[in-house]
Design a protein around this motif. Sequence first.
Motif, PDB file in Angstrom:
ATOM      1  N   PHE A   1      -0.047   5.826   1.326  1.00  9.93           N
ATOM      2  CA  PHE A   1      -0.008   6.556   2.585  1.00  9.93           C
ATOM      3  C   PHE A   1       1.371   6.550   3.230  1.00  9.93           C
ATOM      4  O   PHE A   1       1.636   7.352   4.113  1.00  9.93           O
ATOM      5  CB  PHE A   1      -1.063   6.003   3.553  1.00  9.93           C
ATOM      6  CG  PHE A   1      -2.461   6.376   3.168  1.00  9.93           C
ATOM      7  CD1 PHE A   1      -2.858   7.695   3.116  1.00  9.93           C
ATOM      8  CD2 PHE A   1      -3.382   5.395   2.841  1.00  9.93           C
ATOM      9  CE1 PHE A   1      -4.157   8.045   2.744  1.00  9.93           C
ATOM     10  CE2 PHE A   1      -4.677   5.729   2.478  1.00  9.93           C
ATOM     11  CZ  PHE A   1      -5.071   7.054   2.434  1.00  9.93           C
ATOM     12  N   SER A   2       2.249   5.658   2.782  1.00  5.29           N
ATOM     13  CA  SER A   2       3.591   5.607   3.366  1.00  5.29           C
ATOM     14  C   SER A   2       4.624   6.402   2.561  1.00  5.29           C
ATOM     15  O   SER A   2       5.797   6.413   2.915  1.00  5.29           O
ATOM     16  CB  SER A   2       4.056   4.152   3.504  1.00  5.29           C
ATOM     17  OG  SER A   2       4.313   3.604   2.223  1.00  5.29           O
ATOM     18  N   LEU A   3       4.200   7.045   1.493  1.00  4.36           N
ATOM     19  CA  LEU A   3       5.131   7.833   0.695  1.00  4.36           C
ATOM     20  C   LEU A   3       5.738   8.959   1.530  1.00  4.36           C
ATOM     21  O   LEU A   3       5.082   9.528   2.406  1.00  4.36           O
ATOM     22  CB  LEU A   3       4.420   8.436  -0.522  1.00  4.36           C
ATOM     23  CG  LEU A   3       4.014   7.480  -1.628  1.00  4.36           C
ATOM     24  CD1 LEU A   3       3.201   8.221  -2.685  1.00  4.36           C
ATOM     25  CD2 LEU A   3       5.237   6.841  -2.260  1.00  4.36           C
ATOM     26  N   ASP A   4       6.967   9.277   1.232  1.00  7.04           N
ATOM     27  CA  ASP A   4       7.643  10.386   1.888  1.00  7.04           C
ATOM     28  C   ASP A   4       7.343  11.647   1.076  1.00  7.04           C
ATOM     29  O   ASP A   4       8.158  12.117   0.292  1.00  7.04           O
ATOM     30  CB  ASP A   4       9.151  10.119   1.958  1.00  7.04           C
ATOM     31  CG  ASP A   4       9.885  11.180   2.761  1.00  7.04           C
ATOM     32  OD1 ASP A   4       9.218  11.897   3.534  1.00  7.04           O
ATOM     33  OD2 ASP A   4      11.109  11.299   2.592  1.00  7.04           O
ATOM     34  N   ALA A   5       6.123  12.143   1.253  1.00  9.96           N
ATOM     35  CA  ALA A   5       5.654  13.296   0.483  1.00  9.96           C
ATOM     36  C   ALA A   5       4.650  14.057   1.341  1.00  9.96           C
ATOM     37  O   ALA A   5       4.325  13.643   2.457  1.00  9.96           O
ATOM     38  CB  ALA A   5       5.016  12.817  -0.815  1.00  9.96           C
ATOM     39  N   GLY A   6       4.153  15.125   0.789  1.00 11.40           N
ATOM     40  CA  GLY A   6       3.163  15.920   1.500  1.00 11.40           C
ATOM     41  C   GLY A   6       1.849  15.179   1.667  1.00 11.40           C
ATOM     42  O   GLY A   6       1.589  14.161   1.013  1.00 11.40           O
ATOM     43  N   LEU A   7       1.019  15.726   2.520  1.00 11.19           N
ATOM     44  CA  LEU A   7      -0.260  15.087   2.832  1.00 11.19           C
ATOM     45  C   LEU A   7      -1.125  14.923   1.587  1.00 11.19           C
ATOM     46  O   LEU A   7      -1.742  13.874   1.396  1.00 11.19           O
ATOM     47  CB  LEU A   7      -1.010  15.898   3.891  1.00 11.19           C
ATOM     48  CG  LEU A   7      -2.387  15.367   4.294  1.00 11.19           C
ATOM     49  CD1 LEU A   7      -2.268  13.967   4.887  1.00 11.19           C
ATOM     50  CD2 LEU A   7      -3.059  16.311   5.256  1.00 11.19           C
ATOM     51  N   ALA A   8      -1.162  15.921   0.731  1.00  8.87           N
ATOM     52  CA  ALA A   8      -2.004  15.839  -0.462  1.00  8.87           C
ATOM     53  C   ALA A   8      -1.558  14.696  -1.374  1.00  8.87           C
ATOM     54  O   ALA A   8      -2.399  13.959  -1.901  1.00  8.87           O
ATOM     55  CB  ALA A   8      -1.966  17.160  -1.222  1.00  8.87           C
ATOM     56  N   VAL A   9      -0.259  14.522  -1.527  1.00  7.68           N
ATOM     57  CA  VAL A   9       0.258  13.442  -2.377  1.00  7.68           C
ATOM     58  C   VAL A   9      -0.041  12.090  -1.740  1.00  7.68           C
ATOM     59  O   VAL A   9      -0.460  11.156  -2.426  1.00  7.68           O
ATOM     60  CB  VAL A   9       1.774  13.614  -2.620  1.00  7.68           C
ATOM     61  CG1 VAL A   9       2.354  12.402  -3.326  1.00  7.68           C
ATOM     62  CG2 VAL A   9       2.038  14.887  -3.418  1.00  7.68           C
ATOM     63  N   ARG A  10       0.165  11.990  -0.435  1.00 10.75           N
ATOM     64  CA  ARG A  10      -0.120  10.720   0.245  1.00 10.75           C
ATOM     65  C   ARG A  10      -1.591  10.364   0.150  1.00 10.75           C
ATOM     66  O   ARG A  10      -1.949   9.209  -0.082  1.00 10.75           O
ATOM     67  CB  ARG A  10       0.339  10.781   1.700  1.00 10.75           C
ATOM     68  CG  ARG A  10       1.843  10.756   1.862  1.00 10.75           C
ATOM     69  CD  ARG A  10       2.306  10.457   3.278  1.00 10.75           C
ATOM     70  NE  ARG A  10       1.525  11.072   4.326  1.00 10.75           N
ATOM     71  CZ  ARG A  10       1.799  12.250   4.897  1.00 10.75           C
ATOM     72  NH1 ARG A  10       2.845  12.941   4.492  1.00 10.75           N
ATOM     73  NH2 ARG A  10       1.038  12.719   5.862  1.00 10.75           N
ATOM     74  N   LEU A  11      -2.467  11.345   0.318  1.00 11.10           N
ATOM     75  CA  LEU A  11      -3.906  11.085   0.188  1.00 11.10           C
ATOM     76  C   LEU A  11      -4.266  10.666  -1.231  1.00 11.10           C
ATOM     77  O   LEU A  11      -5.024   9.701  -1.428  1.00 11.10           O
ATOM     78  CB  LEU A  11      -4.714  12.320   0.582  1.00 11.10           C
ATOM     79  CG  LEU A  11      -4.900  12.566   2.071  1.00 11.10           C
ATOM     80  CD1 LEU A  11      -5.566  13.917   2.309  1.00 11.10           C
ATOM     81  CD2 LEU A  11      -5.711  11.457   2.699  1.00 11.10           C
TER      82      LEU A  11
END
Length: 111
Positions: free
Chosen positions: A25-35
């Motif tokens: 969830f802390s990745l600097d990426a889009g919502l789909a990737v974080r989910l």
Amino acid sequence: MMAVLLALAFLLEPAMLVAAGWWGFSLDAGLAVRLAAGLGAPLLITVVWGIFCSPKASVPLAAPAKTAIQAACFVTGGLLLALAGRPVPGILLVVLWAANTTLLRLAGDPA
């Protein structure tokens, strides 16, 4: 003493899963990737744990192999937490698991 060690082991397992989720969830990426990462990483660890390490594991292993799989899961959780910018809690998670596991084995817990 055994009850305290078993309780700590029980608490460390969800902490490992939270660490993996925190990373995703802390990745600097889009919502789909974080989910996907935030839910997928803990799910993958849970599946591995359930197959090899749970009391009702579908693939029963000898104690050394089971401990190796557990170590891999905890090191992964600690590493992911470190990658999420929390290296001290990541290291603490792994060290607490290793110390607790060692004390459990010395106290006579075979698994």
